[in-house]
Write an enzyme that holds these catalytic residues in place. Structure first.
Site: not given
Ligand code: 5RP
Length: 231
Positions: A34, A87-90, A101, A103, A109
C-alpha cells in the site's frame, strides 16, 4: 489489466494520503504494497508539479522504489523531524492503534513514525478491526543473539512465538537491520500500550509491531470510496 478491488482500494487510500505532502517537505516513505502506491504517486506529483521533496525510506524496498520513481532520498540523521510519513498497516483498531511488520520493516518504520510531525496510515478496509490481535500475530524484531531466550520469555507470557522463515532462502528472514523476526500471537489485545511496554522491556527485543498512539490519520480504501479517520 484492471486492478482487483483490494488493490484499487489500497491505491485510492494511498493517493488520498499524498495530498498531505506540500512543496519543501521531508517525507517518511513507508513499506509494503500500500505504501508503494503512495511512493509511486509521490514520484508522479514531484515530476508533474516540480516539487522539492526529500524521502526517508523505511526499508530497502522503499529505498529502491524511491530510486525507481525518482524521489530524492535523505536520511533521518540529516532530517530528524520528517514533516509527514505515509505507511501501511496490518491491523488498525478504532482508536487508530495498529499492528505492523508483516513486511518485516517494523523497526525503521516505528523510528521514522516516532520522529515525524504527522503520520498518515493507508489501508484497505480488510485491515480494520474492533480489537487488535484477533487472527493477527505481533511481529517482533529480535537480535539473533537473543533468539532462544526471547522465545522462552514470550512463551512464559502465554503467547506462541514462531521464528519467521524466509521463502526463497534457507533459514530465517533477516531484516534490513540484520536481525530476526518472531511472530507471536496473544489473541485479543485489550491493553496494547501495556503489552508493548512489557515486550520492550525484554532485552534482545529491538522493536515490536505494536504501534500505539502513532497514527494521526488513517485512510481506509473500500470498494468505491475512501474513508478518513482522525485521532
Ligand atoms: C511492513 C509493514 C507494512 O506496512 C504492512 O505489512 C502492510 O503491508 P501491505 O500494505 O503490503 O499490506 O508494516 O513492515
Amino acid at each position: 489489466m484492471s486492478l482487483d478491488w483490494r488493490e484499487n482500494a489500497k491505491k485510492m487510500a494511498a493517493v488520498h494520503a499524498t495530498k498531505h505532502i506540500a512543496d519543501g517537505y521531508t517525507v517518511g516513505l513507508g513499506s509494503g504494497t500500500t505504501a508503494a502506491y503512495a511512493i509511486q504517486e509521490l514520484g508522479k506529483r514531484i515530476r508533474e508539479k516540480k516539487l522539492q521533496i526529500h524521502g526517508i525510506p523505511t526499508s530497502n524496498q522503499s529505498f529502491l522504489l524511491a530510486v525507481e520513481y525518482k524521489i530524492p532520498t535523505t536520511s533521518l540523521n540529516e532530517h530528524p523531524r520528517p514533516d509527514v510519513t505515509i505507511d501501511g498497516a496490518d491491523q488498525v483498531d478504532e482508536e487508530l492503534n495498529m499492528i505492523k511488520g508483516i513486511g518485516g520493516a517494523l523497526a525503521r518504520e516505528k523510528i521514522v513514525a516516532f520522529a515525524s510531525k504527522m503520520n498518515v496510515t493507508v489501508v484497505d478496509e480488510t485491515k480494520m478491526t474492533k480489537n487488535l490481535g484477533v487472527n493477527q500475530p505481533i511481529p517482533i524484531e529480535v537480535l539473533p543473539f537473543a533468539l532462544s531466550t526471547t522465545i522462552k520469555t514470550l512463551r512464559e507470557l502465554d503467547s506462541n512465538p514462531v521464528l519467521r522463515e524466509a521463502k526463497r532462502k534457507l533459514g530465517p528472514v533477516i531484516t534490513d537491520n540484520g536481525n530476526f523476526i518472531i511472530d507471536t500471537s496473544f489473541g485479543q489485545i485489550d491493553k496494547p500500550k501495556e503489552l508493548n511496554q512489557t515486550l520492550k522491556a525484554i532485552p534482545g527485543i529491538v522493536e515490536t509491531g505494536l504501534f500505539v498512539g502513532m497514527a494521526n490519520i488513517v485512510y481506509i480504501g473500500g470498494r468505491e470510496t475512501v474513508k478518513k479517520l482522525e485521532r
